[in-house]
Each structure stands twice: as structure tokens, then as C-alpha cells.
Design a protein around this motif. Structure first.
Motif, mmCIF file in Angstrom:
data_model
loop_
_atom_site.group_PDB
_atom_site.id
_atom_site.type_symbol
_atom_site.label_atom_id
_atom_site.label_comp_id
_atom_site.label_asym_id
_atom_site.label_seq_id
_atom_site.Cartn_x
_atom_site.Cartn_y
_atom_site.Cartn_z
ATOM 1 N N ALA A 39 0.831 -1.210 0.000
ATOM 2 C CA ALA A 39 0.000 0.000 0.000
ATOM 3 C C ALA A 39 0.864 1.259 0.000
ATOM 4 O O ALA A 39 0.543 2.244 -0.681
ATOM 5 N N ILE A 40 1.958 1.234 0.758
ATOM 6 C CA ILE A 40 2.853 2.396 0.811
ATOM 7 C C ILE A 40 3.540 2.602 -0.534
ATOM 8 O O ILE A 40 3.613 3.723 -1.052
ATOM 9 N N ASN A 41 4.036 1.525 -1.122
ATOM 10 C CA ASN A 41 4.719 1.645 -2.413
ATOM 11 C C ASN A 41 3.787 2.125 -3.517
ATOM 12 O O ASN A 41 4.237 2.714 -4.503
ATOM 13 N N LEU A 58 4.155 5.880 -3.566
ATOM 14 C CA LEU A 58 5.506 6.429 -3.709
ATOM 15 C C LEU A 58 5.935 6.396 -5.170
ATOM 16 O O LEU A 58 5.541 5.494 -5.916
ATOM 17 N N PRO A 59 6.764 7.351 -5.606
ATOM 18 C CA PRO A 59 7.316 7.278 -6.960
ATOM 19 C C PRO A 59 8.165 6.020 -7.109
ATOM 20 O O PRO A 59 8.745 5.541 -6.126
ATOM 21 N N PRO A 60 8.272 5.477 -8.308
ATOM 22 C CA PRO A 60 9.037 4.225 -8.499
ATOM 23 C C PRO A 60 10.457 4.281 -7.954
ATOM 24 O O PRO A 60 10.939 3.292 -7.376
ATOM 25 N N ALA A 61 11.127 5.423 -8.109
ATOM 26 C CA ALA A 61 12.517 5.522 -7.668
ATOM 27 C C ALA A 61 12.662 5.517 -6.151
ATOM 28 O O ALA A 61 13.766 5.318 -5.633
ATOM 29 N N TYR A 83 11.337 -3.472 2.012
ATOM 30 C CA TYR A 83 11.619 -3.779 3.407
ATOM 31 C C TYR A 83 11.759 -5.279 3.644
ATOM 32 O O TYR A 83 12.609 -5.724 4.417
ATOM 33 N N PHE A 84 10.945 -6.073 2.987
ATOM 34 C CA PHE A 84 10.930 -7.507 3.255
ATOM 35 C C PHE A 84 11.765 -8.328 2.254
ATOM 36 O O PHE A 84 11.756 -9.534 2.295
#
Length: 253
Positions: A238-240, A243-246, A251-252
Motif C-alpha cells: 500500500a505504501i509503495n 511512492l514514486p518508483p525511484a 523492506y521484506f
């Protein structure tokens, strides 16, 4: 510090150019400075309430010269909290409260979760608070842009004043030079104030406000997810998504 250094460098280059012209003091004119600087401030103040303007210095210091977390690091922090909550329970997050900035949206969300608020209530409250926060940030942008609009206009007003003085004193050649200086320098001051200070600062503050809004959205997603005790991997997705791709996090992995 990049904002302050860049601003000082730009003004230093301008001063250097004036010194290299051979007559730097010719560019100093008290009447022009009063018309442009004081006039721009006064006209801009008409557009806003005094209480709003009183809060402006703090907002500018935080947005233009402050350094808060970016959305990527906020996402990593949120995932760390989600992992601990999934492992030890929501009450285990209470130990993080003293380390969170007072008044931040993350602190608000953690306090609500620890107090037993439902995920829906946490999400709704954080959404309202984030919207209020963003409106305050965008107000600072509005003021800077308004100053950027007004300064060249005040320079033009000073130019007209100088031209009128010159035309009414054509019978005295000694007054033509000073009057023409006022006419040209007020335009110069207005352009410098607008395009070297106010508009660049407005752009920087706008970007900082957008970054803050994105960070707050990450925290809102995280608190809702933690309240529902979802798998942290789902929160990472959900966070990604926002966020912009870069700048997406792994994290996992």
C-alpha cells in the motif's frame, strides 16, 4: 541548509555583478526600497488575516529550512511499527510515543491506537488532521506567491513615480538623473525580490508541503493497517503504491 546557501549564493552573485559594474552604490535607493519592500509587504497583508500572517514565520522555517522525514524513511518506520505490533500487540507501541515529535500525525495515530480507538476512527481522524495540516502548509505557499506577484507591480508603481518626477522637473536638469534612477531601480528591486527570493521560495515550500502530505498519508495508511492487525507485507504494498518508483521501499526483500 541547501535553501539558505542557494539563496545567499544567488544574492552574492548579484552583488558581485553590481560591484563589477564599477558603481555598486548607484544601485542603492532608499525611496525605491521603501516602495517595493514595504509596499509589497503591505499590499500582501491586505489579502490575509493577521492571525494567519502571525503563523507564517513558523511555517516557513519548518518548510523552507526544516528537515523532516521523507516518505521513504517514513514508510520504513511505519513497517517497523507494524512488525512489532503484529508480534507483540498494539500496546507494545506505547514505548515509541516519547520518541515521536509532539504534535506529529504519527504521534496522534499511535496515541489513538493505544487508547483503543477503532481503525475506522483512527483513519477518519488522521485524514481530517492531515487535511488541516496541508491547508496550513499551502497557506505559506500562497503568501510567497502573492509577494512574488505584488513585488514587480510595486516596482512598476515606483517607476511611474520616478517618471512623473522627471517629467515635472524637466526645467531643472539636475533632478532628471535621480528621478530616472528611482524609475529604473524600483523595477529592478521588484524583479529581484520576486524572481530571486519569493518565487523560488514558494516553489521550495510547495515541494516541502507535498512531501509532508505524502509522509502523512504513509502514516495514515500505517495506523489503519496496524489497527486492523494486517500483514505488514500488505502495508508495504500500500505504501509503495503512493511512492514514486525511484523511492519505493523493499523492506521484506
Amino acid at each position: 541548509m541547501s535553501t539558505l546557501v542557494s539563496l545567499i549564493l544567488a544574492l552574492a552573485l548579484l552583488v558581485a555583478a553590481l560591484v563589477m559594474s564599477g558603481q555598486p552604490l548607484a544601485y542603492l535607493n532608499a525611496v525605491g526600497l521603501v516602495v517595493v519592500v514595504a509596499g509589497s509587504a503591505a499590499v500582501t497583508a491586505i489579502s490575509f488575516r493577521p492571525a494567519e500572517l502571525a503563523a507564517l514565520p513558523g511555517a516557513l522555517a519548518r518548510l523552507a529550512f526544516g528537515h523532516g522525514p521523507d516518505a521513504g524513511s517514513a514508510g520504513v518506520q511505519a513497517l517497523e511499527l507494524a512488525e512489532e505490533s503484529r508480534r507483540d500487540g498494539i500496546l507494545a507501541l506505547e514505548r515509541y510515543l516519547p520518541t515521536v515529535d509532539e504534535g506529529s500525525l504519527l504521534g496522534t495515530g499511535l496515541a489513538l491506537l493505544i487508547d483503543g480507538a477503532t481503525p475506522e476512527d483512527v483513519d477518519a481522524h488522521m485524514a481530517r488532521e492531515a487535511a488541516t495540516w496541508n491547508a496550513k502548509d499551502l497557506f505559506a505557499v500562497d503568501v510567497l506567491r502573492r509577494l512574488g506577484e505584488v513585488a514587480p507591480a510595486m516596482g512598476l508603481i515606483g517607476t511611474l513615480i520616478g517618471l512623473v518626477n522627471m517629467l515635472t522637473s524637466l526645467n531643472d536638469p539636475s533632478t532628471i538623473g535621480p528621478a530616472m534612477a528611482i524609475a529604473l531601480l524600483t523595477t529592478f528591486y521588484g524583479i529581484v525580490l520576486a524572481h530571486m527570493v519569493m518565487i523560488p521560495l514558494a516553489t521550495k515550500v510547495q515541494r516541502a508541503a507535498d512531501e509532508t502530505a505524502q509522509v502523512n498519508e504513509v502514516y495514515r495508511l500505517a495506523m489503519s493497517s496496524i489497527g486492523r492487525q494486517e500483514n505488514p507485507r500488505r502495508l508495504e504494498m500500500a505504501i509503495n503504491a503512493i511512492l514514486p518508483p525511484a523511492r519505493r521501499i523493499a523492506y521484506f526483500d
